[in-house]
Write an enzyme that holds these catalytic residues in place. Structure first.
Site, PDB file in Angstrom:
ATOM      1  N   LYS A  63       0.823  -1.207   0.000  1.00  0.00           N
ATOM      2  CA  LYS A  63       0.000   0.000   0.000  1.00  0.00           C
ATOM      3  C   LYS A  63       0.866   1.271   0.000  1.00  0.00           C
ATOM      4  CE  LYS A  63      -3.914  -2.240   2.313  1.00  0.00           C
ATOM      5  NZ  LYS A  63      -4.872  -2.176   3.443  1.00  0.00           N
ATOM      6  N   TYR A 101     -12.313  -2.419  -4.024  1.00  0.00           N
ATOM      7  CA  TYR A 101     -12.824  -2.577  -2.658  1.00  0.00           C
ATOM      8  C   TYR A 101     -14.354  -2.501  -2.602  1.00  0.00           C
ATOM      9  CZ  TYR A 101      -8.135  -2.179  -0.629  1.00  0.00           C
ATOM     10  OH  TYR A 101      -6.829  -2.398  -0.259  1.00  0.00           O
ATOM     11  N   ARG A 137      -1.222 -14.408   4.256  1.00  0.00           N
ATOM     12  CA  ARG A 137      -2.003 -13.708   5.280  1.00  0.00           C
ATOM     13  C   ARG A 137      -1.382 -13.894   6.669  1.00  0.00           C
ATOM     14  NH1 ARG A 137      -6.743 -11.478   3.930  1.00  0.00           N
ATOM     15  NH2 ARG A 137      -7.689 -11.760   5.983  1.00  0.00           N
ATOM     16  N   ASN A 167      -1.932  -0.049   6.891  1.00  0.00           N
ATOM     17  CA  ASN A 167      -1.375  -1.273   7.466  1.00  0.00           C
ATOM     18  C   ASN A 167      -0.412  -1.990   6.520  1.00  0.00           C
ATOM     19  OD1 ASN A 167      -3.257  -2.158   5.645  1.00  0.00           O
ATOM     20  ND2 ASN A 167      -4.447  -3.387   7.094  1.00  0.00           N
ATOM     21  N   HIS A 170      -1.797  -5.680   1.625  1.00  0.00           N
ATOM     22  CA  HIS A 170      -3.077  -6.385   1.491  1.00  0.00           C
ATOM     23  C   HIS A 170      -2.808  -7.802   1.019  1.00  0.00           C
ATOM     24  CE1 HIS A 170      -7.137  -7.318  -0.122  1.00  0.00           C
ATOM     25  NE2 HIS A 170      -6.474  -7.806  -1.158  1.00  0.00           N
ATOM     26  N   GLU A 181      -8.671 -10.781  -7.802  1.00  0.00           N
ATOM     27  CA  GLU A 181      -7.805  -9.624  -7.579  1.00  0.00           C
ATOM     28  C   GLU A 181      -6.578  -9.641  -8.488  1.00  0.00           C
ATOM     29  OE1 GLU A 181      -9.153  -9.036  -2.906  1.00  0.00           O
ATOM     30  OE2 GLU A 181      -7.124  -9.751  -3.370  1.00  0.00           O
TER      31      GLU A 181
END
Length: 368
Positions: A63, A101, A137, A167, A170, A181
């Site tokens: 990000k 999103y 993840r 954060n 992703h 995605e």
């Protein structure tokens, strides 16, 4: 190997030491005897079980708040055993961010999220590994970076994020989401996806060579470039076909003894092309990569011969990039533009033209 385009066997059982088992997965592009091949499927179920195992693809997206830490994040990804197969720096439009999103459209944080995701460039990566969705993840850590620092202090979000929105990165939450995605950023239908961030002005070109990508040096090289004060304003991974590599190095044909080796190296696997911006970027990047002054005033070919010699780099400029990450005159970690006039010509728009052949891979066809 069976050539689907020409309906004939291209290569029977033979030994090819430059190919690794880790390279044999659906979607990868490999160079075998100077021919660029795109692996589209496994030849049988036995091969799929032995080679494919639990391999999955997922999206890893860095990000805007963490792009400055791009090198460290890529190092963490590679150190965990993932393979990065696609990479692209993009700047999302508001519409693109809202489309990506869309599932959060009714959430209270949606507006802030869209504003943040369009505030600067992001880097989209396709990563492959065993149980990649869950593994990535886990490496990311909890969504909120504050929680991550207490529950998973070694995670990406704990190290590089600041809160629940900013954060750092992703990760897709399922195999289905990963497919959707990845298609968004890297369309398989012939589209281009979000536009890359290349400026093509006041910049220079740097290419992380295939041997360095294969050796897991991409993150280290990015870290060193950023730590030296350069701005990376565009980035894209691609595989170059032999004809493109020959054209790219055409100026050195018949002049530099290593020309054929240089071409072979450049098309031997994935490269990472970078657009680098800084005042007087071409000269400063050359100095950073290897010996420049006092050789900068040499004619072009002489300059090429000296600045790409790793041994000379180690003696004259031991702290340069090529001195400690390069191996030989050909496998010297990076290519950088020789002359300011060539900086844009060697830009990402010119070098990202790679062709491919499609093959079906059978384990019985290759000795590893």
């Amino acid at each position: 190997m069976y050539d689907l385009k020409n309906h004939r066997v291209f290569l029977r059982r033979t030994k090819y030491e430059e190919l690794r088992k880790e390279d044999l997965y659906v979607g990868n592009k490999i160079n075998v005897f100077s021919r660029l091949l795109h692996i589209v499927d496994y030849g049988d179920q036995f091969t799929a079980r032995k080679v494919g195992s639990k391999k999955e693809k997922t999206l890893a997206m860095i990000k805007p708040d963490a792009v400055a830490k791009l090198g460290s994040i890529i190092e963490a990804i590679l150190d965990t055993g993932f393979i990065i197969t696609k990479a692209k720096m993009v700047l999302l439009s508001r519409k693109e961010a809202m489309d990506f999103y869309s599932e959060h459209q009714s959430k209270s944080f949606f507006s802030d999220l869209i504003g943040f995701m369009t505030s600067g460039p992001i880097v989209a990566l396709e990563v492959i590994g065993d149980d990649a969705v869950a593994s990535w993840r886990k490496l990311l850590g909890p969504t909120n970076s504050c929680t991550a620092r207490s529950e998973s202090p070694g995670s990406i979000r704990a190290r590089f994020g600041s809160d629940g929105t900013k954060n750092a990165a992703h990760g897709s939450d399922s195999i289905a989401s990963a497919a959707r995605e990845l298609e968004f950023f890297f369309p398989s239908s012939g589209g281009r996806g979000p536009k890359n961030t290349a400026r093509f002005t006041d910049c220079t070109c740097c290419i992380i060579k295939p041997h360095a990508v294969s050796e897991g040096l991409t993150g280290k090289i990015l870290n060193e470039i950023l730590s030296a004060g350069f701005d990376i304003t565009a980035m894209q991974m691609f595989t170059m076909e032999k004809a493109n590599a020959e054209e790219f190095y055409e100026i050195y044909k018949g002049v530099v003894a290593e020309y054929n080796e240089m071409v072979a190296e450049l098309c031997s696997g994935p490269c990472v092309a970078l657009e680098i911006c800084q005042t007087d970027a071409p000269q400063r990047l050359r100095e950073f990569c290897g010996p420049a002054d006092p050789l900068f005033n040499f004619p072009r070919v002489q300059l090429f011969l000296f600045t790409r010699n790793t041994e000379i780099a180690r003696h004259l400029r031991p702290k340069t990039l090529r001195a400690h990450l390069g191996k030989t005159k050909v496998k010297n970690a990076v290519h950088c533009t020789d002359l300011p006039d060539d900086a844009v010509l060697e830009g990402m728009g010119e070098i990202g033209k790679a062709g491919e052949d499609s093959v079906s891979l059978q384990a019985s066809s290759i000795s590893i």
